[in-house]
Write a protein that holds these residues in place. Structure first.
Motif, PDB file in Angstrom:
ATOM      1  N   LEU A 258      -6.852  -4.220  -6.426  1.00 44.36           N
ATOM      2  CA  LEU A 258      -6.343  -2.968  -6.980  1.00 44.36           C
ATOM      3  C   LEU A 258      -5.396  -3.212  -8.146  1.00 44.36           C
ATOM      4  N   LEU A 259      -4.741  -4.359  -8.151  1.00 44.15           N
ATOM      5  CA  LEU A 259      -3.767  -4.675  -9.205  1.00 44.15           C
ATOM      6  C   LEU A 259      -4.358  -5.511 -10.332  1.00 44.15           C
ATOM      7  N   ALA A 260      -5.594  -5.967 -10.162  1.00 42.76           N
ATOM      8  CA  ALA A 260      -6.167  -6.906 -11.131  1.00 42.76           C
ATOM      9  C   ALA A 260      -6.234  -6.324 -12.535  1.00 42.76           C
ATOM     10  N   GLY A 261      -6.465  -5.040 -12.661  1.00 45.30           N
ATOM     11  CA  GLY A 261      -6.600  -4.428 -13.986  1.00 45.30           C
ATOM     12  C   GLY A 261      -5.331  -4.467 -14.810  1.00 45.30           C
ATOM     13  N   VAL A 262      -4.174  -4.667 -14.168  1.00 42.33           N
ATOM     14  CA  VAL A 262      -2.908  -4.751 -14.913  1.00 42.33           C
ATOM     15  C   VAL A 262      -2.309  -6.144 -14.792  1.00 42.33           C
ATOM     16  N   GLY A 263      -3.126  -7.108 -14.368  1.00 39.19           N
ATOM     17  CA  GLY A 263      -2.699  -8.491 -14.345  1.00 39.19           C
ATOM     18  C   GLY A 263      -1.609  -8.809 -13.340  1.00 39.19           C
ATOM     19  N   ARG A 264      -1.615  -8.129 -12.193  1.00 42.76           N
ATOM     20  CA  ARG A 264      -0.589  -8.375 -11.172  1.00 42.76           C
ATOM     21  C   ARG A 264      -1.232  -8.862  -9.878  1.00 42.76           C
ATOM     22  N   THR A 265      -0.396  -9.453  -9.027  1.00 40.42           N
ATOM     23  CA  THR A 265      -0.753  -9.766  -7.647  1.00 40.42           C
ATOM     24  C   THR A 265       0.437  -9.373  -6.774  1.00 40.42           C
ATOM     25  N   ILE A 266       0.177  -9.153  -5.482  1.00 46.82           N
ATOM     26  CA  ILE A 266       1.293  -8.749  -4.641  1.00 46.82           C
ATOM     27  C   ILE A 266       2.256  -9.906  -4.387  1.00 46.82           C
ATOM     28  N   ALA A 267       1.799 -11.134  -4.608  1.00 46.86           N
ATOM     29  CA  ALA A 267       2.693 -12.285  -4.436  1.00 46.86           C
ATOM     30  C   ALA A 267       3.365 -12.680  -5.742  1.00 46.86           C
ATOM     31  N   GLY A 268       3.026 -11.993  -6.830  1.00 47.37           N
ATOM     32  CA  GLY A 268       3.563 -12.360  -8.120  1.00 47.37           C
ATOM     33  C   GLY A 268       5.023 -11.981  -8.296  1.00 47.37           C
ATOM     34  N   ALA A 269       5.626 -12.573  -9.316  1.00 46.64           N
ATOM     35  CA  ALA A 269       7.046 -12.334  -9.563  1.00 46.64           C
ATOM     36  C   ALA A 269       7.298 -10.956 -10.172  1.00 46.64           C
ATOM     37  N   ASP A 270       6.307 -10.428 -10.898  1.00 47.20           N
ATOM     38  CA  ASP A 270       6.492  -9.147 -11.577  1.00 47.20           C
ATOM     39  C   ASP A 270       6.084  -7.999 -10.652  1.00 47.20           C
ATOM     40  N   ALA A 271       7.072  -7.275 -10.149  1.00 44.01           N
ATOM     41  CA  ALA A 271       6.799  -6.135  -9.273  1.00 44.01           C
ATOM     42  C   ALA A 271       7.267  -4.840  -9.900  1.00 44.01           C
ATOM     43  N   SER A 272       7.399  -4.819 -11.221  1.00 47.33           N
ATOM     44  CA  SER A 272       7.865  -3.603 -11.884  1.00 47.33           C
ATOM     45  C   SER A 272       6.793  -2.529 -11.829  1.00 47.33           C
ATOM     46  N   PRO A 273       7.193  -1.252 -11.782  1.00 43.62           N
ATOM     47  CA  PRO A 273       6.239  -0.152 -11.645  1.00 43.62           C
ATOM     48  C   PRO A 273       5.261  -0.076 -12.818  1.00 43.62           C
ATOM     49  N   VAL A 274       4.010   0.269 -12.478  1.00 37.42           N
ATOM     50  CA  VAL A 274       2.988   0.401 -13.507  1.00 37.42           C
ATOM     51  C   VAL A 274       1.828   1.220 -12.935  1.00 37.42           C
ATOM     52  N   ASP A 275       1.185   2.003 -13.800  1.00 39.40           N
ATOM     53  CA  ASP A 275      -0.022   2.726 -13.407  1.00 39.40           C
ATOM     54  C   ASP A 275      -1.164   1.715 -13.354  1.00 39.40           C
ATOM     55  N   THR A 276      -1.857   1.620 -12.227  1.00 43.31           N
ATOM     56  CA  THR A 276      -2.882   0.586 -12.048  1.00 43.31           C
ATOM     57  C   THR A 276      -4.199   0.920 -12.742  1.00 43.31           C
ATOM     58  N   GLY A 277      -4.397   2.173 -13.157  1.00 43.00           N
ATOM     59  CA  GLY A 277      -5.685   2.564 -13.708  1.00 43.00           C
ATOM     60  C   GLY A 277      -6.743   2.802 -12.648  1.00 43.00           C
ATOM     61  N   VAL A 278      -6.359   2.748 -11.389  1.00 40.03           N
ATOM     62  CA  VAL A 278      -7.280   2.950 -10.268  1.00 40.03           C
ATOM     63  C   VAL A 278      -7.206   4.396  -9.807  1.00 40.03           C
ATOM     64  N   MET A 279      -8.383   4.955  -9.471  1.00 40.02           N
ATOM     65  CA  MET A 279      -8.456   6.271  -8.834  1.00 40.02           C
ATOM     66  C   MET A 279      -8.754   6.051  -7.345  1.00 40.02           C
ATOM     67  N   LEU A 280      -7.910   6.645  -6.505  1.00 41.39           N
ATOM     68  CA  LEU A 280      -8.021   6.429  -5.065  1.00 41.39           C
ATOM     69  C   LEU A 280      -8.346   7.741  -4.379  1.00 41.39           C
ATOM     70  N   ALA A 281      -9.234   7.688  -3.383  1.00 37.33           N
ATOM     71  CA  ALA A 281      -9.559   8.861  -2.569  1.00 37.33           C
ATOM     72  C   ALA A 281      -9.510   8.463  -1.103  1.00 37.33           C
ATOM     73  N   ILE A 282      -8.904   9.304  -0.295  1.00 41.55           N
ATOM     74  CA  ILE A 282      -8.814   9.055   1.147  1.00 41.55           C
ATOM     75  C   ILE A 282      -9.330  10.291   1.866  1.00 41.55           C
ATOM     76  N   ALA A 283     -10.341  10.106   2.700  1.00 43.54           N
ATOM     77  CA  ALA A 283     -10.918  11.214   3.462  1.00 43.54           C
ATOM     78  C   ALA A 283     -10.759  10.928   4.947  1.00 43.54           C
ATOM     79  N   ALA A 284     -10.116  11.838   5.652  1.00 45.31           N
ATOM     80  CA  ALA A 284      -9.884  11.672   7.083  1.00 45.31           C
ATOM     81  C   ALA A 284     -10.661  12.725   7.850  1.00 45.31           C
ATOM     82  N   ASP A 285     -11.399  12.285   8.859  1.00 46.41           N
ATOM     83  CA  ASP A 285     -12.086  13.202   9.755  1.00 46.41           C
ATOM     84  C   ASP A 285     -11.268  13.254  11.037  1.00 46.41           C
ATOM     85  N   ARG A 286     -10.659  14.414  11.317  1.00 46.07           N
ATOM     86  CA  ARG A 286      -9.748  14.531  12.446  1.00 46.07           C
ATOM     87  C   ARG A 286     -10.171  15.653  13.386  1.00 46.07           C
ATOM     88  N   GLU A 287      -9.806  15.475  14.644  1.00 50.18           N
ATOM     89  CA  GLU A 287      -9.941  16.525  15.645  1.00 50.18           C
ATOM     90  C   GLU A 287      -8.530  16.950  16.044  1.00 50.18           C
TER      91      GLU A 287
END
Length: 533
Positions: A258-287
């Motif tokens: 998810l972070l590859a498009g902005v050249g980051r990794t979660i273990a990397g030193a740079d954790a500054s905020p940035v828009d990832t360019g990713v579109m995310l969708a979450i669909a939950a089926d609940r009772e």
């Protein structure tokens, strides 16, 4: 055989006795009624209250309903007045002690997460009850109603929260890392970060928790098997900060995609905020289904200050029954958590009622509040404080909350002395902290009033994990009485036979004495702290 006194002498004694009683020093009165709180009576209640018959008092289950009726029946027997919202159908009905309300139980059937960048699919994962070991886990809070795609913004750790000011977040999903760079396990920092995001219009969060995914896996299992209880959303209510809808990523490789498009990794030193360019969708089926439950509320009315209230609270529920091996014990009796606080309230109420019947009733009213749903997210106290306060919150001068006072914390530093942890006492009002300390000294209880966990920075977050929280957020001074966790915390081994009833009685006497002093003081506790965060 002694002779009976004359009628004239009886009349004279009737006039003199109240005057003589009125001259009893206040400290002696406190000690007189403290002495009515005994280990034997506490044990008598708790062996019933934590019996297997109640099946762990799970919120909304028959065992929890039985527990509520047991408490109501005890108050009726003691003569303590009802203050619930239920309607008594007859002079002997218990409904008047109950505050019934509905919860929603949302059980997850499946969850589908899709992430795309520039038309390419990066993640497409659906998990069901039989496949919770995928890339996505379901957390213990939140739900996602809107399945439409939204931007995914990397917001780093709590250290980087200040850098978010210039980055648009409204309507987006936030990908964050737990804790701080120095301490990824800092829960307080994570909660503070979530609270900040909750004020910025974030739709939900994606928490990259690969190092601790194994420990969080049972949350996904519970989401599918048992569902999640919550208060129905109030009309027009926004998501509560800290309870944003969320998913948990269990693999570093997924987060890195998810972070590859902005050249980051979660273990990397740079954790500054940035828009990832990713579109995310979450669909939950609940009772979803409705679960009925209830708080229990009783009151010893005051005299000249009866329209002001001191609340003494404890939660009546526990976590129910878990799977066990054939012949094993799967019943979580909850003798300490929070049977100990629950039955302590009964004894404290009885002491106040006896004082009132002897002409020494409190000036302020003392409300005894047993809340349900604490184990599901402080739901009963939230309902009482936010949805249906049965007494005016502006006229509530303090909440003394008791949650687990029956066992010994194996890590307690002063193991040779009787103790109780005091949390939050000076946060809003230094007055109640001073009263609590003075009662312990003047009535010679001998408790070590430890402040060990009394910090918002405590990694255990005991500070925010009981029902005082829902009163403190309204600016009501509180004390949380607690003796720590132990090897049977949330386990079937938390049984009545393991309780230290002598020390439990001493702590209950401290709570009684503190409530007595607050209820009878000329002035209500002054708000002197920096407030409740």
């Amino acid at each position: 055989m002694p002779s009976f006194p004359s009628r004239a002498l009886v009349a004279l004694l009737a006039l003199v006795a109240p005057a003589v009683l009125a001259q009893v020093p206040a400290k002696a009165l406190v000690q007189r009624y403290q002495a009515t709180i005994t280990p034997a009576e506490l044990a008598g209640h708790l062996y019933v209250y934590a019996d297997d018959f109640l099946a762990g008092r799970d919120t909304g289950a028959p065992g929890q309903r039985f527990a509520a009726l047991y408490l109501a029946g005890q108050y009726q027997t003691m003569g303590v007045a009802p203050r619930g919202s239920g309607t008594a159908a007859s002079p002997h009905a218990l409904d008047g002690y109950l505050q019934p309300f509905a919860l929603e139980q949302s059980t997850l059937r499946s969850l589908t997460v899709t992430a795309t960048r520039g038309g390419a699919t990066l993640l497409a994962s659906t998990i069901r009850p039989d496949s919770t070991a995928g890339a996505v886990l379901v957390p213990a809070y939140g739900s996602v109603a809107d399945a439409s795609p939204a931007r995914l913004v990397f917001v780093g750790r709590a250290d980087d929260a200040a850098a978010l000011a210039e980055l648009p977040l409204d309507g987006s999903f936030a990908l964050l890392l737990p804790g701080t760079a120095a301490d990824p396990s800092d829960q307080a920092a994570t909660q503070a970060h979530l609270a900040t995001l909750g004020t910025r219009g974030v739709r939900g969060v994606v928490l990259a928790v690969a190092p601790v995914a194994a420990a969080l896996a049972p949350q996904a299992d519970r989401a599918f098997r048992g569902g999640r209880l919550a208060l129905p959303e109030a009309d027009g209510a926004a998501a509560e900060p800290g309870r944003l809808p969320a998913i948990l990523l269990t693999g570093a490789d997924v987060a890195d995609q998810l972070l590859a498009g902005v050249g980051r990794t979660i273990a990397g030193a740079d954790a500054s905020p940035v828009d990832t360019g990713v579109m995310l969708a979450i669909a939950a089926d609940r009772e979803t289904r409705t679960v009925q439950t209830e708080n229990v509320v009783a009151v010893v009315p005051g005299s000249d200050l009866a329209d002001e209230f001191v609340i003494v609270s404890a939660h009546l529920d526990h976590i129910g029954v878990e799977d066990a091996a054939p012949g094993g014990d799967g019943i979580n009796n909850g003798a300490d958590d929070d049977g100990s606080g629950t039955v302590a309230l009964l004894e404290i109420a009885e002491a106040f009622q006896q004082a009132r019947e002897a002409g020494h009733g409190p000036r302020r009213s003392v409300l005894f509040l047993h809340v349900t749903g604490e184990e599901k997210g402080l739901l009963g106290s939230e309902y009482f404080a936010d949805r249906e306060p049965l007494v005016p919150l502006a006229q509530t001068v303090a909440d003394l909350n008791i949650d687990m006072i029956g066992r010994h914390d194996p890590t307690y530093e002063g193991a040779a002395s009787p103790y109780v942890y005091i949390l939050g006492a000076e946060l809003i009002s230094a007055d109640i902290d001073a009263v609590n300390t003075r009662v312990n000294a003047e009535t010679r209880l001998g408790l070590d009033l430890s402040k060990r966990f009394n910090s918002a920075d405590d990694p255990n977050q005991f500070f925010r994990r009981s029902d005082h929280w829902n009163f403190g957020k309204h600016g009501i001074p509180f004390i949380f009485y607690f003796t720590g966790t132990h090897e049977d915390y949330h386990q079937p081994g938390d049984e009545a036979a393991k309780i230290d009833y002598d020390r439990m009685a001493t702590i209950a006497r401290l709570v009684f004495g503190t409530a007595w002093e607050i209820a009878n003081a000329d002035a209500r506790p002054a708000v002197s702290g920096t407030g409740f965060n």
